[in-house]
Motif scaffolding. Structure first.
Motif, PDB file in Angstrom:
ATOM      1  N   MET A  84       0.691  -1.299  -0.053  1.00 15.57           N
ATOM      2  CA  MET A  84       0.001  -0.059  -0.073  1.00 15.57           C
ATOM      3  C   MET A  84       0.892   1.257   0.017  1.00 15.57           C
ATOM      4  O   MET A  84       2.023   1.432   0.679  1.00 15.57           O
ATOM      5  N   SER A  85       0.433   2.244  -0.742  1.00 12.45           N
ATOM      6  CA  SER A  85       1.172   3.593  -0.587  1.00 12.45           C
ATOM      7  C   SER A  85       0.674   4.187   0.349  1.00 12.45           C
ATOM      8  O   SER A  85      -0.331   3.832   1.231  1.00 12.45           O
ATOM      9  N   ASP A  86       1.408   5.385   0.884  1.00 14.07           N
ATOM     10  CA  ASP A  86       0.937   6.227   2.015  1.00 14.07           C
ATOM     11  C   ASP A  86      -0.451   6.467   1.975  1.00 14.07           C
ATOM     12  O   ASP A  86      -1.172   6.736   2.892  1.00 14.07           O
ATOM     13  N   ILE A  87      -1.167   6.931   0.588  1.00 10.13           N
ATOM     14  CA  ILE A  87      -2.374   7.631   0.608  1.00 10.13           C
ATOM     15  C   ILE A  87      -3.221   6.397   0.973  1.00 10.13           C
ATOM     16  O   ILE A  87      -4.156   6.735   1.435  1.00 10.13           O
ATOM     17  N   ASP A  88      -3.014   5.457   0.437  1.00  7.04           N
ATOM     18  CA  ASP A  88      -3.669   3.998   0.518  1.00  7.04           C
ATOM     19  C   ASP A  88      -3.850   3.705   2.073  1.00  7.04           C
ATOM     20  O   ASP A  88      -5.004   3.375   2.678  1.00  7.04           O
ATOM     21  N   VAL A  89      -2.833   3.787   2.724  1.00  7.56           N
ATOM     22  CA  VAL A  89      -2.698   3.531   4.297  1.00  7.56           C
ATOM     23  C   VAL A  89      -3.590   4.692   5.138  1.00  7.56           C
ATOM     24  O   VAL A  89      -4.367   4.157   5.982  1.00  7.56           O
ATOM     25  N   SER A  90      -3.255   5.864   4.755  1.00  8.02           N
ATOM     26  CA  SER A  90      -4.061   6.901   5.323  1.00  8.02           C
ATOM     27  C   SER A  90      -5.523   6.685   5.006  1.00  8.02           C
ATOM     28  O   SER A  90      -6.471   6.860   6.048  1.00  8.02           O
ATOM     29  N   THR A  91      -5.898   6.362   3.811  1.00  9.83           N
ATOM     30  CA  THR A  91      -7.202   6.094   3.378  1.00  9.83           C
ATOM     31  C   THR A  91      -8.019   5.135   4.330  1.00  9.83           C
ATOM     32  O   THR A  91      -8.925   5.247   4.638  1.00  9.83           O
ATOM     33  N   PHE A  92      -7.251   4.111   4.424  1.00  6.20           N
ATOM     34  CA  PHE A  92      -7.528   2.728   5.067  1.00  6.20           C
ATOM     35  C   PHE A  92      -7.829   3.040   6.701  1.00  6.20           C
ATOM     36  O   PHE A  92      -8.813   2.751   7.125  1.00  6.20           O
ATOM     37  N   ILE A  93      -6.849   3.855   7.110  1.00 11.25           N
ATOM     38  CA  ILE A  93      -7.027   4.251   8.477  1.00 11.25           C
ATOM     39  C   ILE A  93      -8.335   4.968   8.794  1.00 11.25           C
ATOM     40  O   ILE A  93      -9.017   4.836   9.681  1.00 11.25           O
ATOM     41  N   ASP A  94      -8.473   5.861   7.797  1.00 10.40           N
ATOM     42  CA  ASP A  94      -9.652   7.006   8.187  1.00 10.40           C
ATOM     43  C   ASP A  94     -10.761   6.100   7.953  1.00 10.40           C
ATOM     44  O   ASP A  94     -11.930   6.553   8.869  1.00 10.40           O
ATOM     45  N   GLN A  95     -11.015   5.167   7.099  1.00  9.05           N
ATOM     46  CA  GLN A  95     -12.178   4.153   6.800  1.00  9.05           C
ATOM     47  C   GLN A  95     -12.306   3.285   8.245  1.00  9.05           C
ATOM     48  O   GLN A  95     -13.570   3.224   8.503  1.00  9.05           O
ATOM     49  N   VAL A  96     -11.361   2.956   8.869  1.00  8.34           N
ATOM     50  CA  VAL A  96     -11.423   1.929   9.818  1.00  8.34           C
ATOM     51  C   VAL A  96     -11.842   2.754  11.248  1.00  8.34           C
ATOM     52  O   VAL A  96     -12.751   2.554  12.050  1.00  8.34           O
ATOM     53  N   ILE A  97     -11.418   4.015  11.341  1.00  8.86           N
ATOM     54  CA  ILE A  97     -11.780   5.010  12.075  1.00  8.86           C
ATOM     55  C   ILE A  97     -13.444   5.382  12.172  1.00  8.86           C
ATOM     56  O   ILE A  97     -14.131   5.332  13.220  1.00  8.86           O
ATOM     57  N   SER A  98     -13.593   5.555  11.070  1.00  9.65           N
ATOM     58  CA  SER A  98     -15.003   6.289  10.645  1.00  9.65           C
ATOM     59  C   SER A  98     -16.097   5.106  10.635  1.00  9.65           C
ATOM     60  O   SER A  98     -17.181   4.941  10.910  1.00  9.65           O
ATOM     61  N   ASP A  99     -15.627   3.803  10.522  1.00 10.22           N
ATOM     62  CA  ASP A  99     -16.496   2.620  10.371  1.00 10.22           C
ATOM     63  C   ASP A  99     -15.789   1.466  10.935  1.00 10.22           C
ATOM     64  O   ASP A  99     -15.220   0.694   9.925  1.00 10.22           O
ATOM     65  N   PRO A 100     -15.682   1.197  12.128  1.00 13.46           N
ATOM     66  CA  PRO A 100     -14.892  -0.089  12.559  1.00 13.46           C
ATOM     67  C   PRO A 100     -15.356  -1.273  11.871  1.00 13.46           C
ATOM     68  O   PRO A 100     -14.802  -2.176  11.866  1.00 13.46           O
ATOM     69  N   LEU A 101     -16.559  -1.436  11.405  1.00 12.63           N
ATOM     70  CA  LEU A 101     -17.067  -2.787  10.903  1.00 12.63           C
ATOM     71  C   LEU A 101     -16.576  -2.998   9.544  1.00 12.63           C
ATOM     72  O   LEU A 101     -16.235  -4.054   9.100  1.00 12.63           O
ATOM     73  N   SER A 102     -15.863  -1.833   9.122  1.00 15.39           N
ATOM     74  CA  SER A 102     -15.264  -2.141   7.675  1.00 15.39           C
ATOM     75  C   SER A 102     -13.940  -2.986   7.734  1.00 15.39           C
ATOM     76  O   SER A 102     -13.516  -3.872   6.930  1.00 15.39           O
ATOM     77  N   PHE A 103     -13.282  -2.830   9.240  1.00 13.71           N
ATOM     78  CA  PHE A 103     -12.255  -3.668   9.296  1.00 13.71           C
ATOM     79  C   PHE A 103     -12.553  -4.990   9.896  1.00 13.71           C
ATOM     80  O   PHE A 103     -11.885  -6.012   9.202  1.00 13.71           O
TER      81      PHE A 103
END
Length: 161
Positions: free
Chosen positions: A1-20
């Protein structure tokens, strides 16, 4: 994953823990399917090796061997049923007499069969010529593919076309 992908992923997990949780569930299912397929590959290895050795062989095989390959692939066919199927699909002759179960000219021309002739000694210093149809390595492939295709489609077709 690139830096942008990682930060997008972290944002998504924080906003929607069920996505994780969904991500790990998808991973678990994929791993389970992969394990199942690997197990199937291990179980089928000897069958595949046998089939590959026949296809790679320079020698022709008897129709019964082709029937065994189909049987090992899960098709309910034996030597007699395969002979009937080969006759009904014009690989072999239906005419009674000396030509019965002998390859048709089209099957010979396409290199699917060859005929092995041998002398059989009879009483009184006489001999008889016996002809045995043998399937070439190319023929094994053609017959198996045609049989499987017909079984999957459920319709008759001319595999020699």
């Amino acid at each position: 994953m690139s830096d942008i992908d990682v930060s997008t992923f972290i944002d998504q997990v924080i906003s929607d823990p069920l996505s994780f949780i969904r991500l790990f569930e998808a991973y678990r299912q994929t791993k389970e399917q992969n394990d199942c397929l690997q197990s199937q590959v291990s179980r089928d290895k000897s069958k595949v090796d046998f089939a590959n050795s026949i296809l790679a062989s320079e020698d022709s095989v008897l129709v019964g061997h082709v029937a065994n390959l189909l049987k090992q692939s899960g098709y309910d066919v034996g030597q007699n049923r395969l002979f009937e199927w080969l006759r009904s699909h014009h690989f072999l002759s239906r005419r009674s007499g000396e030509r019965y179960n002998q390859p048709t000219q089209r099957a010979l021309d396409k290199g699917i069969f060859e005929v092995k002739e041998s002398l059989i000694p009879l009483k009184g210093n006489k001999t008889k010529i016996a002809s045995t149809p043998k399937v070439t390595p190319k023929g094994v492939k053609v017959i198996i593919e045609a049989y499987k295709k017909e079984q999957a489609q459920g319709t008759l077709f001319d595999p020699l076309e």
